[in-house]
Scaffold this motif. Structure first.
Motif, short mmCIF file in Angstrom:
data_model
loop_
_atom_site.label_atom_id
_atom_site.label_comp_id
_atom_site.label_asym_id
_atom_site.label_seq_id
_atom_site.Cartn_x
_atom_site.Cartn_y
_atom_site.Cartn_z
N ALA A 1 -113.45 17.19 -74.89
CA ALA A 1 -113.25 18.35 -75.76
C ALA A 1 -113.11 17.97 -77.23
O ALA A 1 -113.87 18.47 -78.07
N PRO A 2 -112.17 17.09 -77.60
CA PRO A 2 -112.07 16.77 -79.04
C PRO A 2 -113.27 16.00 -79.57
O PRO A 2 -113.77 16.30 -80.66
N VAL A 3 -113.74 15.01 -78.79
CA VAL A 3 -114.87 14.21 -79.28
C VAL A 3 -116.12 15.08 -79.41
O VAL A 3 -116.83 15.05 -80.43
N GLY A 4 -116.41 15.88 -78.39
CA GLY A 4 -117.59 16.73 -78.44
C GLY A 4 -117.52 17.79 -79.53
O GLY A 4 -118.50 18.02 -80.25
N LEU A 5 -116.35 18.44 -79.67
CA LEU A 5 -116.21 19.48 -80.68
C LEU A 5 -116.27 18.91 -82.09
O LEU A 5 -116.94 19.47 -82.97
N PHE A 6 -115.57 17.81 -82.33
CA PHE A 6 -115.60 17.21 -83.67
C PHE A 6 -116.98 16.67 -84.00
O PHE A 6 -117.42 16.74 -85.16
N ALA A 7 -117.69 16.14 -82.99
CA ALA A 7 -119.06 15.70 -83.23
C ALA A 7 -119.95 16.87 -83.60
O ALA A 7 -120.81 16.76 -84.49
N ALA A 8 -119.76 18.01 -82.93
CA ALA A 8 -120.56 19.20 -83.26
C ALA A 8 -120.26 19.69 -84.66
O ALA A 8 -121.18 20.07 -85.41
N ILE A 9 -118.99 19.67 -85.05
CA ILE A 9 -118.62 20.12 -86.42
C ILE A 9 -119.24 19.18 -87.45
O ILE A 9 -119.78 19.62 -88.48
N TYR A 10 -119.18 17.88 -87.19
CA TYR A 10 -119.76 16.92 -88.14
C TYR A 10 -121.27 17.11 -88.26
O TYR A 10 -121.81 17.16 -89.37
N LEU A 11 -121.95 17.24 -87.12
CA LEU A 11 -123.41 17.35 -87.16
C LEU A 11 -123.87 18.64 -87.82
O LEU A 11 -124.88 18.65 -88.53
N SER A 12 -123.14 19.73 -87.61
CA SER A 12 -123.59 21.02 -88.13
C SER A 12 -123.14 21.28 -89.57
O SER A 12 -123.82 22.00 -90.30
N GLU A 13 -122.02 20.71 -89.98
CA GLU A 13 -121.45 21.07 -91.29
C GLU A 13 -121.45 19.92 -92.30
O GLU A 13 -121.45 20.18 -93.50
N TYR A 14 -121.43 18.69 -91.86
CA TYR A 14 -121.26 17.57 -92.79
C TYR A 14 -122.43 16.60 -92.80
O TYR A 14 -122.73 16.01 -93.84
N ALA A 15 -123.08 16.37 -91.68
CA ALA A 15 -124.13 15.37 -91.60
C ALA A 15 -125.39 15.84 -92.32
O ALA A 15 -125.72 17.03 -92.32
N GLY A 16 -126.10 14.88 -92.91
CA GLY A 16 -127.38 15.19 -93.54
C GLY A 16 -128.48 15.31 -92.50
O GLY A 16 -128.29 14.97 -91.33
#
Length: 462
Positions: A236-251
């Motif tokens: 839950a935390p790893v998957g959700l934080f990865a999704a937030i990073y990929l959609s909002e912060y990653a280039g």
């Protein structure tokens, strides 16, 4: 037979479509002004009435063809065979069917070879009859449909009604399948509870179904939810934080590399995860637990080992299972977060919100229903996993809060109870259906709770 029937149906439907379309295209003069539907719809109408009767015959053969062959064969068997119990006769006919498929009955006794030959003859007659009926039905449908093709015929309405009926049948099949599964679980579970009290099964603390002696399923429920909880604490935390990073912060470049790598985890077979858990994770956890026990004993904090330090453990299975279900959370959550309108982000930025505040107070609340759906999918995947638990968690049914101890789950016990030579009338086998019913009920409760949460916190945006 299957491929031959499919090829035959495809050829009949294609030819009927061509004939119907060409016939409609020939309307000219005053008749062309009164035409209701385009030529394609006339072709679809003729193809539909040619294809459907043949398809019904093909489905009927697939469902009842083997039964017809066996019933005819049984009616021709000598009188001595009729004295054989039904179960043994069914096993004998299964052997005949396998021998006919693999053509390996030449070395068998003459009676078996004769029965197999007769089985093949009857099977050939039934196949030819099915093909003949399919051709007859297709021909009758083709002739009747072609007669209906006139300029004023509402072919489009009939075709759309046929498509609507097909969609309804697909939905009805899905519903009927669900009802059938529930009914079968209920029927077999009620047979089990007629012999074992429901409360003893649900709250009993001793499980030894292999000897049909003890059916307390509480240790199985405990092991299932403990391993699933460990998995979700990782996923839950790893998957959700990865999704937030990929959609909002990653280039774009980082996203193009990281997301496919994460989704590769979903394509790895569970047996590979099981090997990884058994050969790498479980020994590491045991070594760590032994070190902790040794340190605590040498320091005088305890006189006995605090952790079980088993070769297989719930912690090993839960950790690897959490890694396995990370893509279910990250990929779905990423898609949901990306679906949030950009105008909401722009409005938050215009109000002076930072990027992190926008994600926390705007994006995540808007994507909450989808995020909950992804977490539910991950929970269902974790609860239903079997191979990792068999290889890394063990099969001992017990209640222990020690994550380094070996535990078992409901799905593992269902597999153990339904494999091998078992009698379907014994409490041992029927207990598997009771376990499945409880697991189904728990999953349904989780879904209802999730729906309630979604309805309560859903926010609608224009």
């Amino acid at each position: 037979m299957g491929w031959l029937m499919l090829a035959l149906l495809a050829m009949l439907a294609s030819g009927a479509f061509f004939v119907g379309r060409v016939q409609a295209e020939r309307f000219s003069g005053p008749a062309a002004a009164r035409i209701h539907s385009r030529p394609n719809y006339h072709g679809y109408f003729v193809a539909m009435w040619t294809f459907v009767p043949a398809l019904i015959v093909a489905l009927g053969y697939g469902l009842m063809g083997e039964s017809l062959v066996r019933s005819q064969l049984v009616s021709e068997l000598p009188a001595n065979f009729l004295k054989i119990p039904g179960v043994e006769l069914g096993v004998y006919l299964d052997a005949v069917s396998r021998a006919a498929v693999h053509n390996d009955y030449t070395g068998a006794d003459r009676v078996f070879a004769a029965i197999t030959n007769r089985y093949l003859e009857i099977q050939g007659v039934v196949k030819l009859s099915a093909i003949g009926l399919a051709l007859l039905g297709a021909t009758v449908g083709f002739v009747l449909a072609r007669r209906r093709i006139v300029p004023g015929f509402r072919a489009r309405n009939r075709v759309e009604a046929g498509i609507e009926l097909m969609l309804f049948l697909c939905a009805a099949i899905a519903i009927a399948t669900t009802v059938g599964i529930i009914a079968s679980l209920l029927y077999e579970s009620l047979r089990f509870f007629a012999e074992i009290p429901f409360w003893d099964f649900l709250f009993g603390t001793r499980w030894n179904a292999q000897t049909s002696a003890e059916f307390g399923a509480l240790p199985l429920f405990f092991g299932t939810f403990m391993i699933a909880l460990i998995a979700m604490l990782i996923a839950a935390p790893v998957g959700l934080f990865a999704a937030i990073y990929l959609s909002e912060y990653a280039g774009p470049k980082v996203r193009g590399w990281v997301k496919p790598i994460l989704e590769i985890l979903a394509g790895i077979p569970t047996v590979v995860y099981g090997f990884f858990a058994l050969l790498v994770v479980a020994p590491s956890i045991r070594s760590l637990a032994v070190w902790i026990n040794t340190t605590l004993i040498s320091s005088g904090l305890t006189s006995e080992p605090l952790l079980a330090a088993q070769p297989t453990s719930a912690l090993a299975a839960g950790l690897v299972m959490g890694i396995m279900v990370i893509p279910f959370v990250s990929s779905l959550s990423d898609d949901v977060i990306n679906a949030v309108p950009q105008t909401l982000r722009d409005a938050a930025y215009a109000m002076g919100a930072t990027k992190s505040e926008t994600v926390k107070h705007v994006v995540l609340p808007a994507a909450l229903p989808g995020i909950i759906a992804s977490l539910l999918l991950a929970v269902s995947r974790a609860i239903g996993e079997t191979m990792i638990v068999v290889m890394a968690a063990g099969q001992r049914a017990r209640i222990s809060a020690d994550p380094t101890a070996d535990l078992t789950t409901i799905t593992v016990q269902i597999v153990a109870l339904l494999t091998g030579e078992t009698e379907f009338d014994s409490p041992k086998t029927l207990s598997a259906f009771a376990l499945g019913l409880v697991l189904f009920a728990v999953t349904l409760v989780f879904n209802l709770i999730a729906l309630r949460v979604v309805q309560k916190y859903r926010e609608k945006y224009d």
